[in-house]
Design a protein around this motif. Structure first.
Motif, PDB file in Angstrom:
ATOM      1  N   LEU A 134       0.807  -1.215   0.000  1.00  0.00           N
ATOM      2  CA  LEU A 134       0.000   0.000   0.000  1.00  0.00           C
ATOM      3  C   LEU A 134       0.840   1.264   0.000  1.00  0.00           C
ATOM      4  CD1 LEU A 134      -2.679  -1.038   2.660  1.00  0.00           C
ATOM      5  CD2 LEU A 134      -2.887  -1.119   0.165  1.00  0.00           C
ATOM      6  N   GLY A 135       2.158   1.101   0.144  1.00  0.00           N
ATOM      7  CA  GLY A 135       3.021   2.262   0.239  1.00  0.00           C
ATOM      8  C   GLY A 135       3.760   2.540  -1.056  1.00  0.00           C
ATOM      9  N   VAL A 136       5.079   2.583  -0.948  1.00  0.00           N
ATOM     10  CA  VAL A 136       5.920   2.902  -2.111  1.00  0.00           C
ATOM     11  C   VAL A 136       5.761   1.839  -3.186  1.00  0.00           C
ATOM     12  CG1 VAL A 136       8.310   3.206  -2.864  1.00  0.00           C
ATOM     13  CG2 VAL A 136       7.563   4.161  -0.675  1.00  0.00           C
ATOM     14  N   GLN A 137       5.619   2.300  -4.419  1.00  0.00           N
ATOM     15  CA  GLN A 137       5.438   1.389  -5.548  1.00  0.00           C
ATOM     16  C   GLN A 137       6.682   1.417  -6.446  1.00  0.00           C
ATOM     17  OE1 GLN A 137       2.415  -0.458  -5.766  1.00  0.00           O
ATOM     18  NE2 GLN A 137       2.282   0.455  -3.704  1.00  0.00           N
ATOM     19  N   ALA A 138       6.929   0.287  -7.101  1.00  0.00           N
ATOM     20  CA  ALA A 138       8.074   0.168  -8.018  1.00  0.00           C
ATOM     21  C   ALA A 138       7.927   1.184  -9.160  1.00  0.00           C
ATOM     22  CB  ALA A 138       8.150  -1.257  -8.558  1.00  0.00           C
TER      23      ALA A 138
END
Length: 618
Positions: free
Chosen positions: A214-218
């Motif tokens: 739910l946080g940092v995405q690639a």
């Protein structure tokens, strides 16, 4: 701050935090390109001398990626903490700004949100704000806001009860400016401490959201994202998931240890509790006859009560008196007799749940009519409190504090108002007024601070100065100087003085009339010149006898008043002083005397047994 760093916890925490921040700044600049370099010939390699933590499924060095991820992880955690502090500060300040009716729903909302499990609140908000770093920052920030809101409510309520805030209100300064200038600067330290500790929790929460996807995405990555990527091969390649987890623990520990060390050094307790700011509740003023033209203050049937577990407590019961221009009136009595509360009610400083009834007319204006009298109170009434250290804002220089009165009520600019503040400090006989105006309160002595408070009252054109035990915290020499200054102000400006003290000798020296209070009532009104030899109430005579003089025999015990003062919540029938009075009769125990010819006593003027014994010895 340096004291905190000298402790073992503080030294370890500060060292760890310094290293974490240093890595966050330098690692992406030095190692950023190497951390993203793909090596298809070395996929999912184990730890080695070349790759300390091994490589991921694209052959990228996990140690370098963990180090480089420090910047994004710390930045996002600090951003979330900043949102939590700002939102919490806004929510915590609203009860102060909105008043009790509109502020109570805000307080109730904060209490409900604090009771809601934090993790569930974060997950709920994350679905509202959306997947990604921005949504996670907002979710964690707003989820942490209720805790800071409750902390701010508690801190603001504590600072809001200080004398210098009351002085600013008397000066007519608005609530928003009081909040910005007098309250918020004095709650900065505990806020910073709790924010430092909360940053560690935000770091952990952010790693958790990224771990859940739910946080940092690639292609961006933080420690939580690295833990998620390494979870699939944790049994074969455990360092891929454990290394970023260890980084989260170290960084969180650095924030927490540093915050705890600072809290211990400053005496700040991170725990918070709910408390709402409230404003006075007053009844409408009764119909009162118009006071004489020269009357500055006219008080009629003033009563102040507070709710109790079984019945209301009424520390002030039906007080009536008046002051003429240039007159000095003293109020004496034991602690708890209602002296200071009477002064606070006159100055419109009694807070809810206090209930003020009766009528107060100041300079011809009924103060209990519910109107806005800030301009009148700010320019014509001055209050000098007991402790000069708490009477001035410790976070502001003395000159600007005095200048606020002229800027708000006289329309002066900053430079002109400060010049008048220096002039008023000179008028109260401060030796170096320019230096005093640019000094902080702690840089002045107690007597200088008390003089500065009197100077603040003189920034306008005071018709009345209420001095609530202004010399109690001062030594005898400075006490005499302050009393002489009040007498000078009275003589030169025609200002009425209402002097409150438990020291009968001080009152007798500087006042024209003396009001003696017991159990919230005036039991005697006597001329100051007749206080020692002409008092008729047994309580007044006992107060006078309790003050030693140069003729007091050294071989005899000092005179005292037996028993304890009356509990305001359980005032007995009849005369409240009857249980302690050696002259009490059955009538005293059943019928309450009224104030007639300046005294409220059924046996006024009769000699006390101690006086008869003294006469017999003579």
């Amino acid at each position: 701050m340096m004291r905190a760093l000298r402790t073992p916890v503080g030294a370890v925490g500060a060292t760890l935090l310094g290293l974490v921040l240093l890595v966050a700044v330098l690692a992406p600049l030095i190692l950023g390109d190497r951390a993203t370099a793909v090596d298809t010939d070395d996929l999912l390699a184990g730890p080695s001398a070349e790759h300390w933590f091994g490589t991921d499924n694209l052959g990228r060095d996990l140690f370098l990626r963990t180090v480089v991820a420090t910047r994004l992880s710390i930045t996002l955690a600090l951003a979330a903490t900043g949102i939590a502090v700002l939102a919490g500060l806004l929510l915590g300040s609203l009860p102060w700004l909105l008043g009790p009716r509109l502020g109570r729903p805000v307080t109730a909302l904060v209490n409900i949100l604090v009771a809601f499990p934090g993790l569930l609140l974060v997950l709920c908000l994350a679905t509202v704000f959306g997947v990604g770093a921005r949504g996670a920052v907002l979710a964690i920030g707003f989820a942490g806001a209720p805790t800071f809101a409750r902390l701010c409510q508690t801190l603001i309520a504590g600072v809001g009860s200080r004398d210098y805030v009351a002085a600013a209100r008397i000066a007519g300064v608005g609530r928003v400016r009081i909040l910005l200038r007098h309250v918020l600067p004095n709650i900065g330290e505990p806020l910073i401490v709790n924010a430092t500790i909360a940053a560690g929790g935000a770091l952990l929460a952010f790693a958790g959201l990224s771990f859940l996807g739910l946080g940092v995405q690639a292609p961006a990555y933080d420690w939580g994202r690295l833990m998620q990527d390494g979870l699939a091969g944790i049994y074969v390649h455990p360092l891929a998931a454990l290394a970023p987890g260890i980084a989260v623990v170290i960084a969180g520990l650095a924030f927490n240890l540093t915050g705890e060390a600072i809290a211990g050094a400053l005496g700040v307790t991170p725990a918070v509790g709910p408390r709402a700011w409230s404003v006075p509740v007053r009844t409408a003023a009764p119909e009162m006859p118009a006071p004489a033209e020269e009357t500055v203050l006219d008080v009629r049937d003033l009563a102040v009560s507070f709710p109790g577990p079984s019945a209301p407590a009424t520390p002030v019961r039906g007080v009536s008196f008046s002051l003429r221009a240039g007159e000095s009136v003293g109020i004496v009595g034991e602690s708890g007799s209602g002296k200071s509360l009477t002064a606070l009610a006159i100055a419109q400083l009694v807070e809810e749940p206090g209930h003020v009834a009766g009528g107060v007319t100041f300079c011809g204006t009924h103060l209990q009519d519910g109107g806005d009298h800030d301009d009148l109170l700010g320019t014509s009434m001055a209050v000098v409190f007991q402790d000069p250290m708490t009477s001035l804002n410790p976070a502001m220089r003395v000159g600007p504090q005095l200048a606020e009165v002229s800027r708000f009520h006289q329309g002066l600019g900053r430079r002109e108002a400060l010049a008048r503040a220096v002039d008023r400090l000179r008028a109260v006989r401060l030796r170096d007024p320019e230096r005093a105006a640019h000094a902080y309160p702690f840089e002045l002595s107690g007597g200088m601070r008390q003089r500065a408070m009197i100077g603040m009252g003189l920034m306008g054109t005071p018709r009345l100065i209420i001095a609530d035990e202004p010399t109690t915290a001062l030594d005898v020499t400075v006490q005499k100087q302050v009393l002489a200054l009040l007498a000078t102000v009275r003589r030169e400006h025609g200002t009425a003085i209402l002097l409150i003290s438990h020291d009968v000798s001080v009152i007798g020296e500087v006042c024209d009339r003396v009001l003696v209070m017991y159990a919230g009532r005036i039991v005697e009104e006597v001329a100051a010149a007749d206080l020692r030899d002409g008092a008729r109430h047994p309580y007044t005579r006992a107060l006078v006898a309790a003050v030693p003089s140069m003729t007091t025999p050294l071989d005899e015990p000092l005179a005292t008043i037996p028993g304890q003062p009356v509990d305001p919540a359980a005032v007995p029938p009849g005369c409240a002083y009857a249980a302690r009075c050696p002259l009490a009769t059955d009538q005293c125990l059943t019928e309450e005397p009224v104030l007639v010819d300046g005294v409220a006593c059924w046996r006024a003027g009769e000699p006390l047994p101690s006086e008869l014994e003294k006469e017999a010895r003579v």
